[in-house]
Scaffold this motif. Structure first.
Motif, PDB file in Angstrom:
ATOM      1  N   TYR A  74       0.849  -1.186   0.000  1.00  0.00           N
ATOM      2  CA  TYR A  74       0.000   0.000   0.000  1.00  0.00           C
ATOM      3  C   TYR A  74       0.888   1.241   0.000  1.00  0.00           C
ATOM      4  CZ  TYR A  74      -3.915  -2.982   1.546  1.00  0.00           C
ATOM      5  OH  TYR A  74      -4.885  -3.955   1.651  1.00  0.00           O
ATOM      6  N   PHE A  75       0.472   2.248  -0.770  1.00  0.00           N
ATOM      7  CA  PHE A  75       1.218   3.488  -0.840  1.00  0.00           C
ATOM      8  C   PHE A  75       0.379   4.638  -0.282  1.00  0.00           C
ATOM      9  CE2 PHE A  75       2.850   0.697  -4.145  1.00  0.00           C
ATOM     10  CZ  PHE A  75       4.216   0.768  -3.940  1.00  0.00           C
ATOM     11  N   GLN A  76       1.036   5.550   0.371  1.00  0.00           N
ATOM     12  CA  GLN A  76       0.358   6.684   1.001  1.00  0.00           C
ATOM     13  C   GLN A  76      -0.342   7.553  -0.039  1.00  0.00           C
ATOM     14  OE1 GLN A  76       0.788   7.788   4.423  1.00  0.00           O
ATOM     15  NE2 GLN A  76       0.572  10.001   4.379  1.00  0.00           N
ATOM     16  N   THR A  77      -1.576   7.913   0.258  1.00  0.00           N
ATOM     17  CA  THR A  77      -2.282   8.900  -0.558  1.00  0.00           C
ATOM     18  C   THR A  77      -3.013   9.870   0.354  1.00  0.00           C
ATOM     19  OG1 THR A  77      -3.948   9.266  -2.289  1.00  0.00           O
ATOM     20  CG2 THR A  77      -4.357   7.450  -0.769  1.00  0.00           C
ATOM     21  N   PRO A  78      -3.067  11.144  -0.025  1.00  0.00           N
ATOM     22  CA  PRO A  78      -3.867  12.083   0.756  1.00  0.00           C
ATOM     23  C   PRO A  78      -5.342  12.019   0.402  1.00  0.00           C
ATOM     24  CG  PRO A  78      -2.759  13.241  -1.018  1.00  0.00           C
ATOM     25  CD  PRO A  78      -2.286  11.819  -1.066  1.00  0.00           C
ATOM     26  N   ASP A  79      -5.672  11.337  -0.708  1.00  0.00           N
ATOM     27  CA  ASP A  79      -7.049  11.328  -1.195  1.00  0.00           C
ATOM     28  C   ASP A  79      -7.274  10.081  -2.044  1.00  0.00           C
ATOM     29  OD1 ASP A  79      -9.481  11.750  -2.514  1.00  0.00           O
ATOM     30  OD2 ASP A  79      -9.171  13.913  -2.684  1.00  0.00           O
ATOM     31  N   ALA A  80      -7.890   9.060  -1.462  1.00  0.00           N
ATOM     32  CA  ALA A  80      -8.102   7.798  -2.183  1.00  0.00           C
ATOM     33  C   ALA A  80      -9.042   7.962  -3.368  1.00  0.00           C
ATOM     34  CB  ALA A  80      -8.651   6.743  -1.221  1.00  0.00           C
ATOM     35  N   ASP A  81      -9.983   8.898  -3.286  1.00  0.00           N
ATOM     36  CA  ASP A  81     -10.889   9.129  -4.415  1.00  0.00           C
ATOM     37  C   ASP A  81     -10.143   9.709  -5.611  1.00  0.00           C
ATOM     38  OD1 ASP A  81     -13.382   8.346  -3.123  1.00  0.00           O
ATOM     39  OD2 ASP A  81     -13.122  10.125  -1.895  1.00  0.00           O
ATOM     40  N   LEU A  82      -9.273  10.673  -5.344  1.00  0.00           N
ATOM     41  CA  LEU A  82      -8.489  11.260  -6.422  1.00  0.00           C
ATOM     42  C   LEU A  82      -7.522  10.233  -7.010  1.00  0.00           C
ATOM     43  CD1 LEU A  82      -7.667  13.685  -8.116  1.00  0.00           C
ATOM     44  CD2 LEU A  82      -6.115  14.377  -6.276  1.00  0.00           C
ATOM     45  N   SER A  83      -6.905   9.408  -6.162  1.00  0.00           N
ATOM     46  CA  SER A  83      -6.014   8.354  -6.656  1.00  0.00           C
ATOM     47  C   SER A  83      -6.768   7.404  -7.575  1.00  0.00           C
ATOM     48  CB  SER A  83      -5.405   7.581  -5.484  1.00  0.00           C
ATOM     49  OG  SER A  83      -4.500   8.381  -4.760  1.00  0.00           O
ATOM     50  N   THR A  84      -7.995   7.070  -7.203  1.00  0.00           N
ATOM     51  CA  THR A  84      -8.798   6.150  -8.007  1.00  0.00           C
ATOM     52  C   THR A  84      -9.082   6.734  -9.388  1.00  0.00           C
ATOM     53  OG1 THR A  84      -9.784   5.169  -6.038  1.00  0.00           O
ATOM     54  CG2 THR A  84     -11.002   4.924  -8.105  1.00  0.00           C
ATOM     55  N   LYS A  85      -9.421   8.004  -9.439  1.00  0.00           N
ATOM     56  CA  LYS A  85      -9.657   8.654 -10.729  1.00  0.00           C
ATOM     57  C   LYS A  85      -8.389   8.657 -11.581  1.00  0.00           C
ATOM     58  CE  LYS A  85     -13.300  11.738  -9.023  1.00  0.00           C
ATOM     59  NZ  LYS A  85     -13.670  13.159  -8.730  1.00  0.00           N
ATOM     60  N   THR A  86      -7.257   8.906 -10.939  1.00  0.00           N
ATOM     61  CA  THR A  86      -5.984   8.932 -11.669  1.00  0.00           C
ATOM     62  C   THR A  86      -5.638   7.563 -12.215  1.00  0.00           C
ATOM     63  OG1 THR A  86      -5.206  10.715 -10.233  1.00  0.00           O
ATOM     64  CG2 THR A  86      -3.548   9.568 -11.537  1.00  0.00           C
ATOM     65  N   VAL A  87      -5.847   6.513 -11.403  1.00  0.00           N
ATOM     66  CA  VAL A  87      -5.594   5.146 -11.858  1.00  0.00           C
ATOM     67  C   VAL A  87      -6.417   4.842 -13.113  1.00  0.00           C
ATOM     68  CG1 VAL A  87      -6.045   2.717 -11.305  1.00  0.00           C
ATOM     69  CG2 VAL A  87      -4.861   4.163  -9.658  1.00  0.00           C
ATOM     70  N   GLU A  88      -7.687   5.188 -13.087  1.00  0.00           N
ATOM     71  CA  GLU A  88      -8.564   4.914 -14.242  1.00  0.00           C
ATOM     72  C   GLU A  88      -8.113   5.707 -15.466  1.00  0.00           C
ATOM     73  OE1 GLU A  88     -12.826   3.864 -12.172  1.00  0.00           O
ATOM     74  OE2 GLU A  88     -12.220   5.974 -12.214  1.00  0.00           O
ATOM     75  N   GLN A  89      -7.754   6.972 -15.270  1.00  0.00           N
ATOM     76  CA  GLN A  89      -7.328   7.802 -16.395  1.00  0.00           C
ATOM     77  C   GLN A  89      -6.003   7.335 -16.984  1.00  0.00           C
ATOM     78  OE1 GLN A  89      -7.311  11.639 -14.508  1.00  0.00           O
ATOM     79  NE2 GLN A  89      -9.529  11.917 -14.665  1.00  0.00           N
ATOM     80  N   ALA A  90      -5.153   6.730 -16.135  1.00  0.00           N
ATOM     81  CA  ALA A  90      -3.828   6.293 -16.583  1.00  0.00           C
ATOM     82  C   ALA A  90      -3.826   4.863 -17.121  1.00  0.00           C
ATOM     83  CB  ALA A  90      -2.827   6.423 -15.444  1.00  0.00           C
ATOM     84  N   GLY A  91      -4.982   4.221 -17.166  1.00  0.00           N
ATOM     85  CA  GLY A  91      -5.070   2.894 -17.764  1.00  0.00           C
ATOM     86  C   GLY A  91      -5.061   1.736 -16.802  1.00  0.00           C
ATOM     87  N   GLY A  92      -5.117   2.011 -15.494  1.00  0.00           N
ATOM     88  CA  GLY A  92      -5.190   0.942 -14.509  1.00  0.00           C
ATOM     89  C   GLY A  92      -6.620   0.500 -14.263  1.00  0.00           C
ATOM     90  N   THR A  93      -6.772  -0.488 -13.394  1.00  0.00           N
ATOM     91  CA  THR A  93      -8.084  -1.050 -13.064  1.00  0.00           C
ATOM     92  C   THR A  93      -8.327  -0.936 -11.570  1.00  0.00           C
ATOM     93  OG1 THR A  93      -7.869  -2.652 -14.874  1.00  0.00           O
ATOM     94  CG2 THR A  93      -9.515  -3.133 -13.172  1.00  0.00           C
ATOM     95  N   VAL A  94      -9.551  -0.596 -11.192  1.00  0.00           N
ATOM     96  CA  VAL A  94      -9.933  -0.520  -9.787  1.00  0.00           C
ATOM     97  C   VAL A  94     -10.515  -1.867  -9.362  1.00  0.00           C
ATOM     98  CG1 VAL A  94     -11.369   0.646  -8.072  1.00  0.00           C
ATOM     99  CG2 VAL A  94     -10.391   1.940  -9.992  1.00  0.00           C
ATOM    100  N   ARG A  95      -9.824  -2.546  -8.453  1.00  0.00           N
ATOM    101  CA  ARG A  95     -10.320  -3.828  -7.934  1.00  0.00           C
ATOM    102  C   ARG A  95     -11.230  -3.624  -6.737  1.00  0.00           C
ATOM    103  NH1 ARG A  95      -6.746  -6.665  -5.594  1.00  0.00           N
ATOM    104  NH2 ARG A  95      -5.049  -5.140  -5.594  1.00  0.00           N
TER     105      ARG A  95
END
Length: 265
Positions: A74-95
């Motif tokens: 797990y990596f530190q994030t200040p905002d899990a919602d924003l990280s999730t949006k970034t993952v989707e925009q960058a081509g990753g998948t939300v499990r």
């Protein structure tokens, strides 16, 4: 190096998904001298591995059909919602989309574009692991990937990591990653392209935790004697230390290292 002064993009939690909690607890407590703290029925079997009363990792049951036993970084994030949006925009998948964990914090779990699984932790009451880099604790994280170039781009977009490419034996390149503007002292892991032989053997993209130990060969022998297996026996890496790659009895991969002391240290 890893510290418990967590900043954005740094590893701040680590847990093992196991098909047999009793077996996993017995293996790791015997291997590293950890103790196990069961968090009770409300936690669904989740518990902490501790060293001298301080949390170094966690363990829980596999939660999805067909899920493989594995360590998740797990990596530190200040905002899990924003990280999730970034993952989707960058081509990753939300499990697992962002979810509350009591009052401890929020987590989300992802798969990067090359198939490596990882997660983020947005801390609240629980900031993260209580000890790192000491013997018996997490000291490094490493991504083995089918597409190192794409991985560098993806994780830079997500965590704004700094990267430095370094040549290693065999004509390969190892990318050292550091938290934003932290310099060499803020290095927290590496990215490495899987070799042709590994791909041919069916190795897929994955994050690998490294645990610091005082005697690599003794840990390797103990792992084998207690049901684990060896992917790479102890080997010395100049300027780095002595390391070995292991697999626990359930099939989860991890590595151990006796780090070479820093010059002047």
């Amino acid at each position: 190096m890893l510290t418990t002064n967590f900043v954005s993009g740094a590893p701040n939690w680590l847990d093992l998904g196991s098909p047999d909690l009793k077996s996993s607890v017995a293996f790791y407590t015997g291997l590293f001298g950890w103790t196990h703290l069961d968090l009770g029925p409300d936690a669904g079997g989740y518990g902490f591995f501790q060293l001298n009363g301080r949390t170094v990792a966690a363990v829980g049951p596999l939660m999805a059909e067909g899920q493989n036993p594995a360590w998740t970084v797990y990596f530190q994030t200040p905002d899990a919602d924003l990280s999730t949006k970034t993952v989707e925009q960058a081509g990753g998948t939300v499990r697992v989309p962002p979810m509350e964990v009591f009052t401890d914090g929020r987590l989300a779990q992802y798969t990067d574009p090359a198939g490596a699984e990882f997660a983020v932790w947005e801390p609240r009451d629980t900031k993260g692991l209580q000890v790192v880099t000491d013997p018996g604790s997490l000291c490094w994280t490493e991504l083995h990937t089918t597409d190192a170039a794409a991985a560098r781009s993806f994780y830079r977009a997500l965590f704004a990591w700094d990267t430095q490419d370094m040549p290693i034996p065999g004509g390969l390149t190892y990318t050292v990653v550091s938290t934003t503007n932290g310099g060499q002292e803020a290095s927290i892991g590496g990215i490495m392209q899987l070799g042709e032989d590994q791909l041919a053997a069916g190795t897929t993209s994955h994050w690998l935790p490294y645990f610091e130990v005082t005697n690599v060969d003794a840990v390797v022998a103990k792992a084998e004697a207690t049901g684990g297996s060896v992917r790479m026996p102890g080997v010395d890496m100049e300027g780095v230390g002595r390391m070995a790659a292991l697999v626990d009895p359930s099939g989860a991969a991890f590595s151990v290292i006796r780090s070479q002391p820093a010059a002047g240290g």
